[in-house]
Design an enzyme around this catalytic site. Structure first.
Site, PDB file in Angstrom:
ATOM      1  N   ASP A  36     -15.652  -2.925  -4.755  1.00  0.00           N
ATOM      2  CA  ASP A  36     -15.638  -4.184  -4.074  1.00  0.00           C
ATOM      3  C   ASP A  36     -17.390  -4.773  -4.044  1.00  0.00           C
ATOM      4  OD1 ASP A  36     -13.587  -5.410  -1.753  1.00  0.00           O
ATOM      5  OD2 ASP A  36     -15.919  -5.934  -1.391  1.00  0.00           O
ATOM      6  N   SER A  37     -17.502  -5.809  -4.125  1.00  0.00           N
ATOM      7  CA  SER A  37     -18.732  -6.312  -4.063  1.00  0.00           C
ATOM      8  C   SER A  37     -19.525  -6.307  -2.727  1.00  0.00           C
ATOM      9  CB  SER A  37     -18.716  -7.665  -4.687  1.00  0.00           C
ATOM     10  OG  SER A  37     -17.952  -8.484  -3.912  1.00  0.00           O
TER      11      SER A  37
ATOM     12  N   ARG B 281       0.848  -1.036  -0.052  1.00  0.00           N
ATOM     13  CA  ARG B 281      -0.021  -0.101   0.045  1.00  0.00           C
ATOM     14  C   ARG B 281       0.993   1.252  -0.095  1.00  0.00           C
ATOM     15  NH1 ARG B 281      -2.643  -2.628   4.468  1.00  0.00           N
ATOM     16  NH2 ARG B 281      -4.411  -3.902   3.454  1.00  0.00           N
TER      17      ARG B 281
ATOM     18  N   CYS C  28      -3.263 -14.226  -4.047  1.00  0.00           N
ATOM     19  CA  CYS C  28      -3.126 -14.831  -2.481  1.00  0.00           C
ATOM     20  C   CYS C  28      -3.423 -16.135  -2.583  1.00  0.00           C
ATOM     21  CB  CYS C  28      -3.755 -13.976  -1.721  1.00  0.00           C
ATOM     22  SG  CYS C  28      -5.466 -13.850  -1.669  1.00  0.00           S
TER      23      CYS C  28
ATOM     24  N   ASP D 125      -6.292  -6.707  -6.369  1.00  0.00           N
ATOM     25  CA  ASP D 125      -6.033  -7.590  -4.982  1.00  0.00           C
ATOM     26  C   ASP D 125      -7.207  -8.419  -4.702  1.00  0.00           C
ATOM     27  OD1 ASP D 125      -4.845  -8.590  -2.894  1.00  0.00           O
ATOM     28  OD2 ASP D 125      -5.385  -6.851  -1.537  1.00  0.00           O
TER      29      ASP D 125
ATOM     30  N   PHE E 204     -11.241  -4.850  -5.764  1.00  0.00           N
ATOM     31  CA  PHE E 204     -11.247  -5.496  -4.703  1.00  0.00           C
ATOM     32  C   PHE E 204     -10.718  -4.882  -3.345  1.00  0.00           C
ATOM     33  CE2 PHE E 204     -10.432  -8.123  -8.505  1.00  0.00           C
ATOM     34  CZ  PHE E 204     -11.203  -8.888  -8.290  1.00  0.00           C
TER      35      PHE E 204
HETATM   36  N1  SAH Z   1      -7.275  -4.945  -1.233  1.00  0.00           N
HETATM   37  C1  SAH Z   1      -7.579  -5.254   0.365  1.00  0.00           C
HETATM   38  C2  SAH Z   1      -8.162  -6.651   0.520  1.00  0.00           C
HETATM   39  C3  SAH Z   1      -8.861  -7.368  -0.659  1.00  0.00           C
HETATM   40  S1  SAH Z   1      -9.679  -8.979   0.047  1.00  0.00           S
HETATM   41  C4  SAH Z   1      -6.923  -4.485   1.400  1.00  0.00           C
HETATM   42  O1  SAH Z   1      -5.951  -3.995   0.880  1.00  0.00           O
HETATM   43  O2  SAH Z   1      -7.461  -4.467   2.364  1.00  0.00           O
HETATM   44  C5  SAH Z   1     -10.742  -9.219  -1.149  1.00  0.00           C
HETATM   45  C6  SAH Z   1     -12.071  -8.231  -1.431  1.00  0.00           C
HETATM   46  O3  SAH Z   1     -12.483  -8.684  -2.621  1.00  0.00           O
HETATM   47  C7  SAH Z   1     -13.124  -8.594  -0.245  1.00  0.00           C
HETATM   48  O4  SAH Z   1     -13.454  -7.415   0.244  1.00  0.00           O
HETATM   49  C8  SAH Z   1     -14.392  -9.068  -1.193  1.00  0.00           C
HETATM   50  O5  SAH Z   1     -15.311  -8.248  -0.486  1.00  0.00           O
HETATM   51  C9  SAH Z   1     -13.951  -8.669  -2.616  1.00  0.00           C
HETATM   52  N2  SAH Z   1     -14.563  -9.209  -3.653  1.00  0.00           N
HETATM   53  C10 SAH Z   1     -14.663 -10.517  -3.624  1.00  0.00           C
HETATM   54  N3  SAH Z   1     -15.130 -11.016  -4.812  1.00  0.00           N
HETATM   55  C11 SAH Z   1     -15.270  -9.936  -5.631  1.00  0.00           C
HETATM   56  C12 SAH Z   1     -15.827  -9.539  -7.065  1.00  0.00           C
HETATM   57  N4  SAH Z   1     -16.164 -10.550  -7.731  1.00  0.00           N
HETATM   58  N5  SAH Z   1     -16.163  -8.233  -7.259  1.00  0.00           N
HETATM   59  C13 SAH Z   1     -15.712  -7.444  -6.262  1.00  0.00           C
HETATM   60  N6  SAH Z   1     -15.303  -7.584  -4.978  1.00  0.00           N
HETATM   61  C14 SAH Z   1     -15.025  -8.803  -4.828  1.00  0.00           C
END
Ligand code: SAH
Length: 396
Positions: free
Chosen positions: A249-250, A211, A340, A300, A227
Site C-alpha cells: 500500500d502507498s 476476503r 469499485c 483491489d 492496495f
Molecule cells: N483491499 C483493501 C481496501 C483497498 S482501498 C481492504 O480489503 O480493506 C485502496 C487502497 O489503495 C488504500 O489503502 C490506498 O492507500 C491504496 N492506494 C491508492 N493508490 C495506491 C497506489 N498507487 N499504490 C499503492 N497503494 C495505493
C-alpha cells in the site's frame, strides 16, 4: 409544499423508480425550498410522481424519498426506512454472525445519501446529500433506538458533500467515544477499525465475503495483496495457511494499521507476512524485472473512475495493473481483481481484464464473478448501487 415541475418526457426515469432527478430534467421549482426540504415532484402535465429532497447546489437536484406522492416525510418515515434496512440484515443472519455490517446502503435501502456501517456496538454514519443532512436527528435517533448501538460517530466528510455545497460534519452524534480502540471480528480474524481517521467509515466492509474466498484459496500459496489498506485480505490469506503474503500500500498509516491488526491475531504466523510501502504500479514493474512470481494476486485498487467522465483514463490504469498481475502469476495461479469505480461497468471491466491477459500472453478463465456482500444490496431500479465488481481468474 414546494413543487418541482419536470420537463416533458422527464418523468420516465421516475416511472422506472430511479431516485435521481438531474438539473436538466427540471422545468422549474414552484414555491421556495431550502436545501434538504421536501418537494412534490410533478410531471410536465401536473401529475404527482414522488416526494423528494431538494439539493439546489448539486447536479442531482433532487433525490426521491418516496414514489408515493402522498407519503409524509417525517421522523416516523425515517424510523420505518431504517427499521426495514436493519430487518433485511437481521433476516439474513448477518447481525448475529458479523461484528462489521453495513446497515444502510443509501439508495438501495430507500435512503439516498445515507450510509451506516456497524462495527460491534458502534455505528459510523455518513450523510452525503442535503436531504439526509436536514434529517440528521431523525436518522441518528432511529439508528440508536432500533439497533441499541452504544454510540454513533458521524463521518460526513466525503468529497461528494462539496458538490452539494455542504461543509464536512464529524463527531459523536450519540453516546461517547469508546474507552478502547475499536475492533471487529471478521470471520475469525480481528481487525481494528478507525472510524475517525480511517478511510470512508473506517473499513471496507464490502469485501468481507471475498476476503473469505481468499482464505479458501490461500493454502500453501505465495500471495501478493496489492492496495492492502489495513490488511484484510492479507490476514485472511494467512488464516488460510498461505506460504507467504506480501502486501503493498502507498499509505504509511494504512500499513501501520495492518501491522497492528496482525499483532492482534496471535494465531497467525507473522513471519510469513511482509509489508511494503510503495506505489503498486512501480512495485509490480520492479517485481517483473526481478522475475518474481506469485500463486495468488489480489488487486483491489481505489476508485480510478469516480464517474463515467473518468472512464477512459481509469480503463488504462486497470489495464496496466492487471497486465502486470498476469505477468507475475505462476502457472495455475489466481488473479482476484476488482474495480469499485461507478464509471466502469462489469462488461467493460471484463473486457479490460481480457485485454490485459492477451497482452501478457496468458490464457485464463473466469472461475467466479465477485461483488459486495448481501449487506450492500443493489436496488433493481438503481444499477449505480452495484459499484464493486470483481473477477476470480485462473491462468494456465
Ligand atoms: N483491499 C483493501 C481496501 C483497498 S482501498 C481492504 O480489503 O480493506 C485502496 C487502497 O489503495 C488504500 O489503502 C490506498 O492507500 C491504496 N492506494 C491508492 N493508490 C495506491 C497506489 N498507487 N499504490 C499503492 N497503494 C495505493
Amino acid at each position: 409544499m414546494p413543487e418541482l415541475l419536470l420537463k416533458p418526457g422527464k418523468e420516465r426515469s421516475l416511472f422506472r423508480r430511479h431516485p435521481w432527478i438531474f438539473e436538466g430534467s427540471i422545468e422549474r421549482l414552484v414555491g421556495r425550498a431550502r436545501p434538504g426540504d421536501t418537494v412534490d415532484v410533478l410531471a410536465a402535465d401536473g401529475r404527482p410522481l414522488a416526494r423528494a429532497a431538494w439539493s439546489p447546489r448539486s447536479q442531482i437536484r433532487a433525490r426521491v424519498w418516496s414514489f408515493d406522492a402522498q407519503a409524509i416525510i417525517d421522523d416516523a418515515f425515517f424510523r420505518r426506512r431504517v427499521d426495514a434496512a436493519v430487518a433485511r440484515r437481521r433476516a439474513m443472519g448477518l447481525l448475529a454472525a458479523q461484528d462489521g455490517v453495513r446497515l444502510i446502503h443509501g439508495e438501495s435501502d430507500g435512503l439516498p445519501g445515507v450510509i451506516a456501517d456497524r462495527y460491534g456496538d458502534t455505528i459510523c454514519l455518513q450523510l452525503t446529500a442535503a436531504g439526509p443532512d436536514k434529517w440528521r436527528k431523525a436518522i441518528v435517533g432511529a439508528l440508536a433506538r432500533l439497533t441499541g448501538a452504544a454510540r454513533i460517530y458521524e463521518r460526513s466528510d466525503s468529497d461528494v458533500r462539496g458538490l452539494e455545497g455542504l461543509a464536512p460534519v464529524t463527531g459523536w452524534a450519540h453516546g461517547e467515544a469508546p474507552g478502547a480502540p475499536l475492533s471487529i471480528d471478521e470471520n475469525g480474524v480481528r481487525l481494528g477499525v478507525d472510524v475517525i481517521d480511517g478511510h470512508k467509515t473506517g473499513f471496507y466492509l464490502d469485501q468481507r465475503d471475498n476476503r473469505l474466498l481468499t482464505r479458501e484459496l490461500a493454502a500453501g500459496r505465495s500471495v501478493l495483496n496489492c492496495f492492502c489498506y489495513t490488511g484484510g485480505f492479507s490476514l485472511q490469506a494467512l488464516a488460510g495457511g498461505a506460504g507467504r503474503v506480501l502486501s503493498i500500500d502507498s499509505s504509511g498509516p494504512a500499513l501501520a494499521g495492518a501491522r497492528a491488526n496482525l499483532a492482534m491475531n496471535p494465531g497467525l504466523d507473522a513471519a510469513r507476512a511482509e509489508w511494503l510501502e510503495a506505489d503498486v504500479f512501480e512495485a509490480l514493474r520492479v517485481f517483473r524485472k526481478e522475475e518474481r512470481r506469485f500463486d495468488l494476486i489480489v488487486l483491489d485498487p481505489p476508485k480510478f473512475a469516480p464517474s463515467a467522465a473518468h472512464a477512459e483514463r481509469a480503463a488504462r490504469a486497470y489495464k496496466d495493473i492487471n497486465l502486470l498481475g498476469f505477468r507475475l502469476l505462476n502457472p495455475g495461479g489466481y488473479l482476484m481483481t476488482y474495480s469499485c469505480s461507478g464509471g466502469i461497468g462489469l462488461e467493460l471491466f471484463q473486457k479490460i481484464v481480457a485485454g490485459a491477459a492477451v497482452d501478457a500472453g496468458r490464457d485464463a478463465r473466469i472461475l467466479r464473478r465477485l461483488a459486495a456482500g448481501p449487506d450492500h444490496p443493489v436496488a433493481l431500479h438503481f444499477p449505480e448501487g452495484e459499484y464493486l465488481k470483481g473477477l476470480l481468474v485462473q491462468v494456465d
